[in-house]
Scaffold this motif. Structure first.
Motif, PDB file in Angstrom:
ATOM      1  N   PRO A  31       3.988  11.184  26.640  1.00 41.94           N
ATOM      2  CA  PRO A  31       3.625  10.435  27.599  1.00 41.94           C
ATOM      3  C   PRO A  31       2.671  11.260  28.468  1.00 41.94           C
ATOM      4  N   GLU A  32       3.481  11.918  28.684  1.00 40.12           N
ATOM      5  CA  GLU A  32       2.404  13.143  29.442  1.00 40.12           C
ATOM      6  C   GLU A  32       1.128  14.246  28.458  1.00 40.12           C
ATOM      7  N   GLN A  33       0.687  14.472  27.633  1.00 36.12           N
ATOM      8  CA  GLN A  33       0.216  14.972  26.142  1.00 36.12           C
ATOM      9  C   GLN A  33      -0.625  13.554  26.683  1.00 36.12           C
ATOM     10  N   VAL A  34      -0.789  12.405  26.125  1.00 37.52           N
ATOM     11  CA  VAL A  34      -0.855  11.436  26.061  1.00 37.52           C
ATOM     12  C   VAL A  34      -2.295  11.052  27.282  1.00 37.52           C
ATOM     13  N   ALA A  35      -1.562  11.325  28.481  1.00 36.06           N
ATOM     14  CA  ALA A  35      -2.633  11.075  29.930  1.00 36.06           C
ATOM     15  C   ALA A  35      -3.676  11.663  29.978  1.00 36.06           C
ATOM     16  N   ALA A  36      -2.747  13.005  29.500  1.00 33.52           N
ATOM     17  CA  ALA A  36      -4.127  14.681  29.563  1.00 33.52           C
ATOM     18  C   ALA A  36      -4.770  14.263  28.967  1.00 33.52           C
ATOM     19  N   VAL A  44     -10.261  11.798  16.400  1.00 31.42           N
ATOM     20  CA  VAL A  44     -10.472  10.561  17.169  1.00 31.42           C
ATOM     21  C   VAL A  44      -9.957  11.285  18.295  1.00 31.42           C
ATOM     22  N   VAL A  45      -9.242  11.245  19.106  1.00 29.14           N
ATOM     23  CA  VAL A  45      -8.428  11.886  20.453  1.00 29.14           C
ATOM     24  C   VAL A  45      -9.320  12.955  20.930  1.00 29.14           C
ATOM     25  N   SER A  46     -10.122  13.877  20.059  1.00 27.06           N
ATOM     26  CA  SER A  46     -11.232  15.078  20.950  1.00 27.06           C
ATOM     27  C   SER A  46     -12.218  14.704  20.987  1.00 27.06           C
ATOM     28  N   SER A  47     -12.734  13.728  20.555  1.00 30.69           N
ATOM     29  CA  SER A  47     -14.706  13.415  20.246  1.00 30.69           C
ATOM     30  C   SER A  47     -14.717  11.741  20.875  1.00 30.69           C
ATOM     31  N   PRO A  48     -14.577  11.390  22.412  1.00 33.13           N
ATOM     32  CA  PRO A  48     -14.119  10.657  22.983  1.00 33.13           C
ATOM     33  C   PRO A  48     -14.926   9.898  23.132  1.00 33.13           C
ATOM     34  N   ASP A  49     -16.849  10.374  22.759  1.00 29.81           N
ATOM     35  CA  ASP A  49     -18.033   9.695  22.597  1.00 29.81           C
ATOM     36  C   ASP A  49     -18.338   9.517  21.840  1.00 29.81           C
ATOM     37  N   ARG A  50     -17.825   9.642  21.173  1.00 30.19           N
ATOM     38  CA  ARG A  50     -18.115   9.229  19.582  1.00 30.19           C
ATOM     39  C   ARG A  50     -17.134   7.805  19.037  1.00 30.19           C
ATOM     40  N   SER A  51     -17.786   6.547  18.316  1.00 30.40           N
ATOM     41  CA  SER A  51     -16.148   5.299  18.735  1.00 30.40           C
ATOM     42  C   SER A  51     -15.897   5.292  17.151  1.00 30.40           C
ATOM     43  N   VAL A  93     -12.382   6.060   5.492  1.00 28.95           N
ATOM     44  CA  VAL A  93     -11.282   5.058   6.086  1.00 28.95           C
ATOM     45  C   VAL A  93     -12.023   3.746   6.666  1.00 28.95           C
ATOM     46  N   SER A  94     -11.344   2.875   6.543  1.00 29.79           N
ATOM     47  CA  SER A  94     -10.901   1.228   7.119  1.00 29.79           C
ATOM     48  C   SER A  94     -10.783   1.509   8.567  1.00 29.79           C
ATOM     49  N   HIS A  95     -11.343   1.328   9.814  1.00 27.75           N
ATOM     50  CA  HIS A  95     -11.620   1.272  10.981  1.00 27.75           C
ATOM     51  C   HIS A  95     -10.107   0.663  11.419  1.00 27.75           C
ATOM     52  N   GLU A  96      -9.663  -0.223  11.000  1.00 27.11           N
ATOM     53  CA  GLU A  96      -8.110  -1.077  11.253  1.00 27.11           C
ATOM     54  C   GLU A  96      -7.368   0.165  10.992  1.00 27.11           C
ATOM     55  N   THR A  97      -7.490   0.657   9.547  1.00 27.96           N
ATOM     56  CA  THR A  97      -6.710   1.733   9.276  1.00 27.96           C
ATOM     57  C   THR A  97      -6.336   2.731  10.078  1.00 27.96           C
ATOM     58  N   LEU A  98      -7.433   3.743  10.572  1.00 23.63           N
ATOM     59  CA  LEU A  98      -7.745   4.915  11.874  1.00 23.63           C
ATOM     60  C   LEU A  98      -6.860   3.920  13.060  1.00 23.63           C
ATOM     61  N   ARG A  99      -7.413   2.996  13.364  1.00 18.35           N
ATOM     62  CA  ARG A  99      -6.774   2.123  14.659  1.00 18.35           C
ATOM     63  C   ARG A  99      -5.519   2.279  14.823  1.00 18.35           C
ATOM     64  N   GLY A 100      -4.710   1.923  13.235  1.00 16.44           N
ATOM     65  CA  GLY A 100      -3.296   1.918  13.335  1.00 16.44           C
ATOM     66  C   GLY A 100      -2.579   3.604  13.302  1.00 16.44           C
ATOM     67  N   TRP A 101      -3.299   3.995  12.065  1.00 17.35           N
ATOM     68  CA  TRP A 101      -2.812   5.385  12.969  1.00 17.35           C
ATOM     69  C   TRP A 101      -2.702   6.170  14.393  1.00 17.35           C
ATOM     70  N   VAL A 102      -4.360   5.841  15.563  1.00 19.75           N
ATOM     71  CA  VAL A 102      -4.029   6.371  16.260  1.00 19.75           C
ATOM     72  C   VAL A 102      -3.135   5.394  17.618  1.00 19.75           C
ATOM     73  N   ARG A 103      -3.205   4.005  17.089  1.00 19.80           N
ATOM     74  CA  ARG A 103      -2.173   3.773  17.878  1.00 19.80           C
ATOM     75  C   ARG A 103      -0.474   4.380  17.517  1.00 19.80           C
ATOM     76  N   THR A 104      -0.036   4.301  16.245  1.00 12.93           N
ATOM     77  CA  THR A 104       0.991   4.640  15.983  1.00 12.93           C
ATOM     78  C   THR A 104       1.637   6.110  16.581  1.00 12.93           C
ATOM     79  N   ALA A 105       0.729   7.474  16.613  1.00 13.87           N
ATOM     80  CA  ALA A 105       0.718   8.461  16.888  1.00 13.87           C
ATOM     81  C   ALA A 105       0.595   8.771  18.708  1.00 13.87           C
TER      82      ALA A 105
END
Length: 96
Positions: free
Chosen positions: A54-59, A19-26, A36-48
């Protein structure tokens, strides 16, 4: 209280990385491909993101935004070229 995940930790990490490496894909599209459910994946991304540096996320967000802005710039340059050609055509037609 949520139960234990039926997905291995390595699968969840790889899914979040995709998800992080594919910003052009939904997120929904990636979830469908992974089965997997998109809500499940969304939860994993939110948790991660909460657990990540924070610097890595911002980059990563800046890199995704840069790619998106470059794509938009290319589209606008194409549109601008089309408009320039159309204006030149109509200017020639008006001179006749």
């Amino acid at each position: 209280m949520p139960g234990a995940s039926s997905y291995p930790e390595s699968f969840r990490r790889d899914a979040v990385e995709l998800v992080v490496s594919s910003p052009d894909r939904s997120l929904r599209q990636i979830a469908l491909e992974l089965g997997v459910s998109h809500e499940t994946l969304r939860g994993w991304v939110r948790t991660a993101r909460k657990q990540a540096d924070p610097e890595q996320v911002a980059a990563a967000e800046r890199a995704g935004e840069t790619r998106m802005l470059r794509k938009r710039l290319a589209e606008l340059e194409k549109e601008n070229e089309i408009l320039r050609k159309a204006a030149a055509y109509f200017a020639r037609e008006m001179d006749r």
